[in-house]
Scaffold this motif. Structure first.
Motif, PDB file in Angstrom:
ATOM      1  N   ARG A 120     -46.432  77.336  82.740  1.00 45.23           N
ATOM      2  CA  ARG A 120     -45.753  77.373  81.433  1.00 45.23           C
ATOM      3  C   ARG A 120     -44.291  77.736  81.585  1.00 45.23           C
ATOM      4  O   ARG A 120     -43.414  77.155  80.944  1.00 45.23           O
ATOM      5  CB  ARG A 120     -46.433  78.390  80.515  1.00 45.23           C
ATOM      6  CG  ARG A 120     -47.425  77.778  79.590  1.00 45.23           C
ATOM      7  CD  ARG A 120     -47.961  78.745  78.563  1.00 45.23           C
ATOM      8  NE  ARG A 120     -46.953  79.615  78.014  1.00 45.23           N
ATOM      9  CZ  ARG A 120     -47.161  80.857  77.620  1.00 45.23           C
ATOM     10  NH1 ARG A 120     -48.357  81.380  77.727  1.00 45.23           N
ATOM     11  NH2 ARG A 120     -46.197  81.594  77.116  1.00 45.23           N
ATOM     12  N   ARG A 121     -44.001  78.721  82.431  1.00 46.17           N
ATOM     13  CA  ARG A 121     -42.615  79.140  82.644  1.00 46.17           C
ATOM     14  C   ARG A 121     -41.799  78.010  83.278  1.00 46.17           C
ATOM     15  O   ARG A 121     -40.655  77.776  82.886  1.00 46.17           O
ATOM     16  CB  ARG A 121     -42.573  80.373  83.537  1.00 46.17           C
ATOM     17  CG  ARG A 121     -41.157  80.891  83.748  1.00 46.17           C
ATOM     18  CD  ARG A 121     -41.126  82.088  84.628  1.00 46.17           C
ATOM     19  NE  ARG A 121     -41.713  83.227  83.944  1.00 46.17           N
ATOM     20  CZ  ARG A 121     -41.953  84.388  84.529  1.00 46.17           C
ATOM     21  NH1 ARG A 121     -41.668  84.557  85.798  1.00 46.17           N
ATOM     22  NH2 ARG A 121     -42.478  85.374  83.848  1.00 46.17           N
ATOM     23  N   ILE A 122     -42.373  77.317  84.246  1.00 48.70           N
ATOM     24  CA  ILE A 122     -41.667  76.199  84.885  1.00 48.70           C
ATOM     25  C   ILE A 122     -41.386  75.105  83.871  1.00 48.70           C
ATOM     26  O   ILE A 122     -40.282  74.560  83.826  1.00 48.70           O
ATOM     27  CB  ILE A 122     -42.485  75.668  86.078  1.00 48.70           C
ATOM     28  CG1 ILE A 122     -42.452  76.668  87.220  1.00 48.70           C
ATOM     29  CG2 ILE A 122     -41.962  74.313  86.542  1.00 48.70           C
ATOM     30  CD1 ILE A 122     -43.397  76.339  88.347  1.00 48.70           C
ATOM     31  N   LYS A 123     -42.358  74.784  83.024  1.00 48.69           N
ATOM     32  CA  LYS A 123     -42.154  73.744  82.020  1.00 48.69           C
ATOM     33  C   LYS A 123     -41.064  74.152  81.037  1.00 48.69           C
ATOM     34  O   LYS A 123     -40.223  73.334  80.669  1.00 48.69           O
ATOM     35  CB  LYS A 123     -43.444  73.463  81.270  1.00 48.69           C
ATOM     36  CG  LYS A 123     -43.318  72.333  80.273  1.00 48.69           C
ATOM     37  CD  LYS A 123     -44.638  72.003  79.638  1.00 48.69           C
ATOM     38  CE  LYS A 123     -44.622  70.920  78.628  1.00 48.69           C
ATOM     39  NZ  LYS A 123     -43.382  70.489  78.099  1.00 48.69           N
ATOM     40  N   THR A 124     -41.035  75.421  80.629  1.00 52.61           N
ATOM     41  CA  THR A 124     -40.001  75.897  79.713  1.00 52.61           C
ATOM     42  C   THR A 124     -38.624  75.791  80.357  1.00 52.61           C
ATOM     43  O   THR A 124     -37.666  75.347  79.719  1.00 52.61           O
ATOM     44  CB  THR A 124     -40.280  77.359  79.317  1.00 52.61           C
ATOM     45  OG1 THR A 124     -41.578  77.441  78.741  1.00 52.61           O
ATOM     46  CG2 THR A 124     -39.252  77.867  78.332  1.00 52.61           C
ATOM     47  N   LEU A 125     -38.510  76.180  81.622  1.00 53.53           N
ATOM     48  CA  LEU A 125     -37.216  76.098  82.307  1.00 53.53           C
ATOM     49  C   LEU A 125     -36.783  74.650  82.523  1.00 53.53           C
ATOM     50  O   LEU A 125     -35.598  74.328  82.408  1.00 53.53           O
ATOM     51  CB  LEU A 125     -37.288  76.835  83.644  1.00 53.53           C
ATOM     52  CG  LEU A 125     -37.417  78.354  83.553  1.00 53.53           C
ATOM     53  CD1 LEU A 125     -37.639  78.958  84.927  1.00 53.53           C
ATOM     54  CD2 LEU A 125     -36.191  78.945  82.899  1.00 53.53           C
ATOM     55  N   GLU A 126     -37.734  73.769  82.824  1.00 54.17           N
ATOM     56  CA  GLU A 126     -37.384  72.351  82.975  1.00 54.17           C
ATOM     57  C   GLU A 126     -36.914  71.758  81.656  1.00 54.17           C
ATOM     58  O   GLU A 126     -35.967  70.982  81.620  1.00 54.17           O
ATOM     59  CB  GLU A 126     -38.581  71.563  83.505  1.00 54.17           C
ATOM     60  CG  GLU A 126     -38.849  71.777  84.972  1.00 54.17           C
ATOM     61  CD  GLU A 126     -40.097  71.056  85.446  1.00 54.17           C
ATOM     62  OE1 GLU A 126     -40.886  70.588  84.599  1.00 54.17           O
ATOM     63  OE2 GLU A 126     -40.277  70.956  86.670  1.00 54.17           O
ATOM     64  N   ASP A 127     -37.579  72.126  80.564  1.00 57.03           N
ATOM     65  CA  ASP A 127     -37.160  71.627  79.252  1.00 57.03           C
ATOM     66  C   ASP A 127     -35.778  72.147  78.881  1.00 57.03           C
ATOM     67  O   ASP A 127     -34.978  71.438  78.276  1.00 57.03           O
ATOM     68  CB  ASP A 127     -38.172  72.011  78.180  1.00 57.03           C
ATOM     69  CG  ASP A 127     -39.475  71.237  78.314  1.00 57.03           C
ATOM     70  OD1 ASP A 127     -39.495  70.224  79.039  1.00 57.03           O
ATOM     71  OD2 ASP A 127     -40.472  71.668  77.706  1.00 57.03           O
ATOM     72  N   ALA A 128     -35.482  73.394  79.237  1.00 56.05           N
ATOM     73  CA  ALA A 128     -34.169  73.961  78.921  1.00 56.05           C
ATOM     74  C   ALA A 128     -33.076  73.323  79.775  1.00 56.05           C
ATOM     75  O   ALA A 128     -31.940  73.174  79.323  1.00 56.05           O
ATOM     76  CB  ALA A 128     -34.183  75.462  79.131  1.00 56.05           C
ATOM     77  N   ALA A 129     -33.394  72.932  80.999  1.00 58.62           N
ATOM     78  CA  ALA A 129     -32.397  72.342  81.891  1.00 58.62           C
ATOM     79  C   ALA A 129     -32.161  70.870  81.600  1.00 58.62           C
ATOM     80  O   ALA A 129     -31.123  70.330  81.978  1.00 58.62           O
ATOM     81  CB  ALA A 129     -32.840  72.507  83.348  1.00 58.62           C
ATOM     82  N   ARG A 130     -33.096  70.224  80.942  1.00 63.19           N
ATOM     83  CA  ARG A 130     -32.962  68.800  80.637  1.00 63.19           C
ATOM     84  C   ARG A 130     -31.880  68.629  79.578  1.00 63.19           C
ATOM     85  O   ARG A 130     -31.907  69.280  78.542  1.00 63.19           O
ATOM     86  CB  ARG A 130     -34.294  68.251  80.125  1.00 63.19           C
ATOM     87  CG  ARG A 130     -34.290  66.753  79.910  1.00 63.19           C
ATOM     88  CD  ARG A 130     -35.668  66.230  79.527  1.00 63.19           C
ATOM     89  NE  ARG A 130     -36.619  66.491  80.609  1.00 63.19           N
ATOM     90  CZ  ARG A 130     -37.757  67.143  80.445  1.00 63.19           C
ATOM     91  NH1 ARG A 130     -38.088  67.636  79.265  1.00 63.19           N
ATOM     92  NH2 ARG A 130     -38.572  67.320  81.454  1.00 63.19           N
ATOM     93  N   PRO A 131     -30.899  67.728  79.802  1.00 63.43           N
ATOM     94  CA  PRO A 131     -29.848  67.539  78.796  1.00 63.43           C
ATOM     95  C   PRO A 131     -30.420  66.878  77.548  1.00 63.43           C
ATOM     96  O   PRO A 131     -31.325  66.056  77.615  1.00 63.43           O
ATOM     97  CB  PRO A 131     -28.830  66.630  79.493  1.00 63.43           C
ATOM     98  CG  PRO A 131     -29.606  65.937  80.557  1.00 63.43           C
ATOM     99  CD  PRO A 131     -30.706  66.888  80.962  1.00 63.43           C
ATOM    100  N   ALA A 132     -29.861  67.275  76.417  1.00 62.22           N
ATOM    101  CA  ALA A 132     -30.321  66.713  75.143  1.00 62.22           C
ATOM    102  C   ALA A 132     -29.828  65.272  75.050  1.00 62.22           C
ATOM    103  O   ALA A 132     -28.663  64.978  75.278  1.00 62.22           O
ATOM    104  CB  ALA A 132     -29.783  67.535  73.984  1.00 62.22           C
ATOM    105  N   THR A 133     -30.697  64.370  74.707  1.00 60.14           N
ATOM    106  CA  THR A 133     -30.324  62.963  74.583  1.00 60.14           C
ATOM    107  C   THR A 133     -30.242  62.606  73.114  1.00 60.14           C
ATOM    108  O   THR A 133     -31.057  63.040  72.308  1.00 60.14           O
ATOM    109  CB  THR A 133     -31.356  62.052  75.273  1.00 60.14           C
ATOM    110  OG1 THR A 133     -32.630  62.306  74.694  1.00 60.14           O
ATOM    111  CG2 THR A 133     -31.407  62.332  76.771  1.00 60.14           C
ATOM    112  N   VAL A 134     -29.232  61.814  72.779  1.00 64.71           N
ATOM    113  CA  VAL A 134     -29.059  61.350  71.409  1.00 64.71           C
ATOM    114  C   VAL A 134     -29.691  59.971  71.332  1.00 64.71           C
ATOM    115  O   VAL A 134     -29.397  59.105  72.154  1.00 64.71           O
ATOM    116  CB  VAL A 134     -27.561  61.274  71.047  1.00 64.71           C
ATOM    117  CG1 VAL A 134     -27.372  60.762  69.646  1.00 64.71           C
ATOM    118  CG2 VAL A 134     -26.907  62.623  71.248  1.00 64.71           C
ATOM    119  N   PRO A 135     -30.567  59.748  70.359  1.00 64.31           N
ATOM    120  CA  PRO A 135     -31.204  58.439  70.284  1.00 64.31           C
ATOM    121  C   PRO A 135     -30.174  57.362  69.964  1.00 64.31           C
ATOM    122  O   PRO A 135     -29.241  57.566  69.197  1.00 64.31           O
ATOM    123  CB  PRO A 135     -32.233  58.586  69.165  1.00 64.31           C
ATOM    124  CG  PRO A 135     -31.776  59.758  68.380  1.00 64.31           C
ATOM    125  CD  PRO A 135     -31.011  60.636  69.316  1.00 64.31           C
ATOM    126  N   ALA A 136     -30.324  56.206  70.584  1.00 66.83           N
ATOM    127  CA  ALA A 136     -29.416  55.083  70.355  1.00 66.83           C
ATOM    128  C   ALA A 136     -29.631  54.549  68.947  1.00 66.83           C
ATOM    129  O   ALA A 136     -30.750  54.546  68.435  1.00 66.83           O
ATOM    130  CB  ALA A 136     -29.683  53.991  71.380  1.00 66.83           C
TER     131      ALA A 136
END
Length: 112
Positions: free
Chosen positions: A68-84
């Motif tokens: 769970r902690r790894i998934k939370t950190l991966e989600d936080a590190a992933r850049p936010a994408t703006v939908p086209a």
């Protein structure tokens, strides 16, 4: 890899059953209010499970928490994408902004 895990657990279960089946010596366990009579192998397997299950549950809990902690950190590190923007929607021109405050005259009053 999953097949090897399943094979290991099946072989362990079969070996435990063979151990239990071949040891027919009986013993009794005095629990104070009750006396339990069973095979010695039943007591041995029971003692193994009493020691193994808490450690296994602790391992599973910590593994779940770390995943769970790894998934939370991966989600936080992933850049936010703006939908086209969709191709079916036509872009609308931006609206003209009206000034909130009217400009101040330079002090010359017009007299007519």
């Amino acid at each position: 890899m999953q097949f090897i895990k399943i094979l290991f657990w099946v072989l362990l279960l079969v070996a435990t059953f063979i151990f239990w089946w071949t040891n027919e010596a009986r013993a009794s366990l005095d629990l104070g209010a009750a006396v339990v009579e069973a095979r010695v192998s039943t007591f041995a397997v029971g003692a193994f499970l009493i020691g193994f299950l808490p450690a296994w549950l602790l391992l599973r809990g910590s593994k779940w928490r770390f995943l769970r902690r790894i998934k939370t950190l991966e989600d936080a590190a992933r850049p936010a994408t703006v939908p086209a923007p969709s191709a079916s929607r036509s872009p609308t021109p931006p609206a003209q902004a009206t000034p909130a405050v009217t400009p101040v005259d330079s002090g010359k009053a017009s007299s007519t």
